[in-house]
Design a protein around this motif. Sequence first.
Motif, short mmCIF file in Angstrom:
data_model
loop_
_atom_site.label_atom_id
_atom_site.label_comp_id
_atom_site.label_asym_id
_atom_site.label_seq_id
_atom_site.Cartn_x
_atom_site.Cartn_y
_atom_site.Cartn_z
N GLU A 59 42.84 54.15 20.81
CA GLU A 59 43.97 54.00 21.16
C GLU A 59 44.83 54.96 21.57
OE1 GLU A 59 45.78 51.49 18.09
OE2 GLU A 59 44.27 50.11 18.40
N VAL A 60 44.72 55.97 20.86
CA VAL A 60 45.69 57.38 21.20
C VAL A 60 45.18 57.84 22.68
CG1 VAL A 60 46.37 59.59 20.62
CG2 VAL A 60 46.33 57.92 18.80
N ILE A 61 44.00 57.95 22.65
CA ILE A 61 43.35 58.58 23.97
C ILE A 61 43.67 57.46 25.22
CG2 ILE A 61 41.23 58.98 25.06
CD1 ILE A 61 39.88 59.97 22.49
N ALA A 62 43.59 56.32 24.80
CA ALA A 62 43.82 55.12 25.89
C ALA A 62 45.26 55.21 26.34
CB ALA A 62 43.56 53.93 25.54
N GLN A 63 46.10 55.72 25.57
CA GLN A 63 47.86 55.58 25.73
C GLN A 63 48.00 56.98 26.23
OE1 GLN A 63 50.14 55.03 22.33
NE2 GLN A 63 52.07 54.95 23.22
N HIS A 64 47.61 58.04 25.70
CA HIS A 64 48.25 59.29 26.28
C HIS A 64 47.16 60.38 26.67
CE1 HIS A 64 51.88 58.96 23.87
NE2 HIS A 64 51.25 58.44 22.75
N GLY A 65 45.89 59.93 26.78
CA GLY A 65 44.61 60.72 27.61
C GLY A 65 44.35 60.02 28.76
N ASN A 66 44.33 60.90 29.59
CA ASN A 66 44.32 60.68 31.09
C ASN A 66 43.42 61.73 31.83
OD1 ASN A 66 44.32 59.97 34.04
ND2 ASN A 66 46.06 59.00 33.68
N GLU A 67 42.29 61.62 32.39
CA GLU A 67 41.68 62.85 33.09
C GLU A 67 42.64 63.35 34.25
OE1 GLU A 67 37.42 62.11 33.99
OE2 GLU A 67 37.56 60.32 32.81
N ALA A 68 43.32 62.52 34.70
CA ALA A 68 44.07 63.37 35.83
C ALA A 68 44.96 64.19 35.27
CB ALA A 68 44.99 62.01 36.45
N ALA A 69 45.44 64.42 34.18
CA ALA A 69 46.38 65.27 33.66
C ALA A 69 45.52 66.72 33.73
CB ALA A 69 46.27 65.19 31.95
N LEU A 70 44.13 66.85 33.90
CA LEU A 70 43.72 67.92 34.13
C LEU A 70 43.73 68.73 35.69
CD1 LEU A 70 40.51 67.13 31.97
CD2 LEU A 70 42.33 68.13 31.12
N GLU A 71 44.23 67.60 36.38
CA GLU A 71 44.35 68.11 37.76
C GLU A 71 45.47 68.89 37.95
OE1 GLU A 71 43.98 64.68 40.05
OE2 GLU A 71 41.67 64.03 39.53
N ASN A 72 46.62 68.65 37.40
CA ASN A 72 47.86 69.40 37.24
C ASN A 72 48.38 69.93 35.98
OD1 ASN A 72 50.25 70.48 37.85
ND2 ASN A 72 50.87 69.37 39.61
N VAL A 73 47.75 70.76 35.64
CA VAL A 73 47.94 71.14 34.11
C VAL A 73 49.56 71.30 33.83
CG1 VAL A 73 47.75 73.24 32.41
CG2 VAL A 73 45.87 72.13 33.55
N GLU A 75 52.41 70.27 35.28
CA GLU A 75 53.09 69.04 35.46
C GLU A 75 52.63 68.29 34.10
OE1 GLU A 75 52.68 65.17 37.96
OE2 GLU A 75 53.01 66.78 39.25
N SER A 76 51.44 68.16 33.74
CA SER A 76 50.98 67.37 32.38
C SER A 76 51.75 68.04 31.40
CB SER A 76 49.57 67.21 32.51
OG SER A 76 48.83 66.71 33.48
N MET A 77 51.56 69.25 31.15
CA MET A 77 52.19 70.00 30.06
C MET A 77 53.91 69.45 29.85
SD MET A 77 50.39 73.63 29.75
CE MET A 77 51.00 73.92 28.26
N VAL A 78 54.51 69.65 31.09
CA VAL A 78 56.01 69.43 31.15
C VAL A 78 56.04 67.77 30.51
CG1 VAL A 78 57.71 68.95 32.54
CG2 VAL A 78 56.50 71.08 32.63
N LYS A 79 55.38 67.11 31.23
CA LYS A 79 55.52 65.59 30.79
C LYS A 79 55.32 65.46 29.30
CE LYS A 79 54.37 63.41 35.19
NZ LYS A 79 53.26 62.42 35.91
N GLY A 80 54.39 66.24 28.66
CA GLY A 80 53.95 66.13 27.31
C GLY A 80 55.26 66.50 26.46
N GLU A 81 55.98 67.52 27.00
CA GLU A 81 57.41 67.91 26.33
C GLU A 81 58.43 66.85 26.24
OE1 GLU A 81 60.54 71.36 26.41
OE2 GLU A 81 59.00 71.40 28.05
N GLU A 82 58.29 66.20 27.39
CA GLU A 82 59.52 65.02 27.64
C GLU A 82 59.30 63.92 26.89
OE1 GLU A 82 59.08 64.39 31.84
OE2 GLU A 82 60.34 66.00 32.23
N GLN A 83 57.85 63.66 26.38
CA GLN A 83 57.39 62.44 25.55
C GLN A 83 57.19 63.17 24.26
OE1 GLN A 83 54.18 61.00 27.73
NE2 GLN A 83 55.40 60.41 29.79
#
Length: 201
Positions: A59-73, A75-83
């Motif tokens: 469930e955690v991987i489905a909710q917060h894990g997305n392979e697309a996050a690896l394409e723009n590291v 941007e994905s880290m900034v979104k992680g900070e926001e969430q």
Amino acid sequence: MSFLQQLVESYGGEVSDTLSKKLDIPESQASELLPKIAPLILGGLAAKAQKNGPESVAEVIAQHGNEAALENVEESMVKGEEQSGDILQSLMGGGMSGLLGGGGLGGLLGGGSGGGIIGQILGQHLGIEGDKAMKTVSMLAPILLGALAKKKSEAEGDGMNAILSILDEDGDGNAINDLAAKFLGGGGLGGALSGMFGGKK
């Protein structure tokens, strides 16, 4: 090559650049954070698996894990900070619920100044302020979870078996202790964090 080694080799450079900029720390120091914090994040998942079953990790991987996050590291880290709140609760809330006192994440995971108790422990080990330590966990989570999602999708058969094998590296059924030892060298502080995540003593 282990999952953590692959993670650092593939994304360590981009992660270090982003952490250095966002946390205002030298890149030499930022480069040490991914290999040190990734086992802690995996430990949170291991705790959930032991307490609530593998489906809770899925469930955690489905909710917060997305392979697309690896394409723009970055941007994905900034979104992680926001969430940050949602991510920390998903990763650690289950394993630490007994220490939260019914008050949500509160001061334990960073509701107060200095990053809370866990933030202070991490900060002391990592050589950064507690609030920056917990911010780093949130920023790294989308990258690690994205890599787990990729592993799960690429695995033959039941992808969760591949995830569980990552969480329990030596196959002894005690994933949390494995990861705490990797994070803190198996010392007393590692044991303390293992207990916080609900691991066996």
